[in-house]
Scaffold this motif. Structure first.
Motif, PDB file in Angstrom:
ATOM      1  N   LEU A 106       0.833  -1.198   0.000  1.00 44.93           N
ATOM      2  CA  LEU A 106       0.000   0.000   0.000  1.00 44.93           C
ATOM      3  C   LEU A 106       0.870   1.250   0.000  1.00 44.93           C
ATOM      4  O   LEU A 106       2.029   1.205   0.407  1.00 44.93           O
ATOM      5  N   SER A 107       0.310   2.348  -0.423  1.00 45.26           N
ATOM      6  CA  SER A 107       1.022   3.625  -0.398  1.00 45.26           C
ATOM      7  C   SER A 107       1.098   4.126   1.038  1.00 45.26           C
ATOM      8  O   SER A 107       0.254   3.802   1.870  1.00 45.26           O
ATOM      9  N   MET A 108       2.093   4.918   1.299  1.00 48.02           N
ATOM     10  CA  MET A 108       2.232   5.520   2.628  1.00 48.02           C
ATOM     11  C   MET A 108       1.404   6.797   2.657  1.00 48.02           C
ATOM     12  O   MET A 108       1.897   7.882   2.372  1.00 48.02           O
ATOM     13  N   ASN A 109       0.114   6.655   2.984  1.00 49.61           N
ATOM     14  CA  ASN A 109      -0.754   7.815   3.086  1.00 49.61           C
ATOM     15  C   ASN A 109      -1.805   7.567   4.175  1.00 49.61           C
ATOM     16  O   ASN A 109      -1.849   6.503   4.780  1.00 49.61           O
ATOM     17  N   ASN A 110      -2.643   8.552   4.425  1.00 51.39           N
ATOM     18  CA  ASN A 110      -3.632   8.453   5.488  1.00 51.39           C
ATOM     19  C   ASN A 110      -4.645   7.340   5.240  1.00 51.39           C
ATOM     20  O   ASN A 110      -5.067   6.656   6.179  1.00 51.39           O
ATOM     21  N   GLU A 111      -5.031   7.150   3.982  1.00 49.42           N
ATOM     22  CA  GLU A 111      -5.997   6.097   3.662  1.00 49.42           C
ATOM     23  C   GLU A 111      -5.418   4.716   3.990  1.00 49.42           C
ATOM     24  O   GLU A 111      -6.089   3.885   4.600  1.00 49.42           O
ATOM     25  N   SER A 112      -4.182   4.477   3.624  1.00 48.91           N
ATOM     26  CA  SER A 112      -3.524   3.200   3.924  1.00 48.91           C
ATOM     27  C   SER A 112      -3.364   3.003   5.423  1.00 48.91           C
ATOM     28  O   SER A 112      -3.520   1.899   5.940  1.00 48.91           O
ATOM     29  N   SER A 113      -3.059   4.083   6.109  1.00 47.53           N
ATOM     30  CA  SER A 113      -2.929   4.020   7.562  1.00 47.53           C
ATOM     31  C   SER A 113      -4.254   3.608   8.207  1.00 47.53           C
ATOM     32  O   SER A 113      -4.285   2.771   9.103  1.00 47.53           O
ATOM     33  N   LEU A 114      -5.342   4.186   7.722  1.00 53.94           N
ATOM     34  CA  LEU A 114      -6.670   3.837   8.238  1.00 53.94           C
ATOM     35  C   LEU A 114      -7.010   2.379   7.933  1.00 53.94           C
ATOM     36  O   LEU A 114      -7.516   1.654   8.795  1.00 53.94           O
ATOM     37  N   ILE A 115      -6.695   1.928   6.722  1.00 52.87           N
ATOM     38  CA  ILE A 115      -6.949   0.535   6.332  1.00 52.87           C
ATOM     39  C   ILE A 115      -6.149  -0.410   7.224  1.00 52.87           C
ATOM     40  O   ILE A 115      -6.683  -1.398   7.734  1.00 52.87           O
ATOM     41  N   SER A 116      -4.877  -0.105   7.442  1.00 58.76           N
ATOM     42  CA  SER A 116      -4.045  -0.992   8.247  1.00 58.76           C
ATOM     43  C   SER A 116      -4.520  -1.040   9.693  1.00 58.76           C
ATOM     44  O   SER A 116      -4.611  -2.119  10.281  1.00 58.76           O
ATOM     45  N   HIS A 117      -4.859   0.106  10.274  1.00 57.99           N
ATOM     46  CA  HIS A 117      -5.367   0.120  11.646  1.00 57.99           C
ATOM     47  C   HIS A 117      -6.687  -0.656  11.752  1.00 57.99           C
ATOM     48  O   HIS A 117      -6.918  -1.374  12.727  1.00 57.99           O
ATOM     49  N   THR A 118      -7.537  -0.520  10.752  1.00 58.63           N
ATOM     50  CA  THR A 118      -8.812  -1.245  10.745  1.00 58.63           C
ATOM     51  C   THR A 118      -8.584  -2.750  10.716  1.00 58.63           C
ATOM     52  O   THR A 118      -9.216  -3.502  11.467  1.00 58.63           O
TER      53      THR A 118
END
Length: 175
Positions: A106-118
């Motif tokens: 995944l790209s290093m961005n806020n959307e990926s961060s949210l997906i990973s935390h989820t």
């Protein structure tokens, strides 16, 4: 000096982990009685230490089996305590989020961060509610308990009461 079989660390959040440490060291959930300040380590633990020193904790079948066995024996209440310990560990959660992002390209961005935390929280909730093992949980146990395999001892077959107590002190220091 005789030590009570029901060892209780000073910090309450560690209570749930005492049986796991005992399972690793002695292959039983109960704390040892320390006679003459030493307790015998299990032969399988001693062998696992040699393997882990040559490779890593991730490749240890002994460690994987003990984590799995420990997880299957936990009540939902105790799984909830472990869940709380994990999500309160910001360093671990950030490391897992980063690992998830890399592993899933995944790209290093806020959307990926949210997906990973989820995904991490989903795995942890499945553990808490259903007792399901996941890579996230295994990583936590590996990072949190790896130092146990590097305990210094004058005799590799035994652990002193002081070294045993220090294992729990190190768990408190582990972020």
């Amino acid at each position: 000096m005789k030590k009570n079989k029901n060892f209780i660390p000073k910090d309450e959040k560690l209570h749930v982990f005492v049986p796991f440490v005992n399972l690793l060291l002695f292959e039983k959930f109960e704390s040892p009685n320390f006679y003459s300040e030493n307790a015998k380590l299990s032969e399988n633990f001693i062998e696992a230490v040699k393997i882990i020193n040559d490779t890593s904790i991730d490749s240890s079948d002994y460690f994987k089996m003990k984590v799995q066995y420990f997880i299957t024996e936990l009540s939902e209440g105790k799984r909830r305590l472990i869940f709380d310990s994990i999500i309160q560990n910001e360093l671990f959660m950030s490391a897992m989020s980063f690992t998830y992002t890399i592993e899933n390209n995944l790209s290093m961005n806020n959307e990926s961060s949210l997906i990973s935390h989820t995904e991490i929280l989903k795995n942890l909730l499945n553990f808490t509610i259903k007792g399901e093992m996941s890579k996230v949980l295994f990583y936590f146990f590996g990072l949190y308990f790896e130092h146990i395999f590097y305990v210094e001892s004058s005799d590799e077959n035994y652990i002193s009461q002081t070294a045993y107590d220090n294992l729990f002190e190190n768990l408190l220091k582990n972020p």
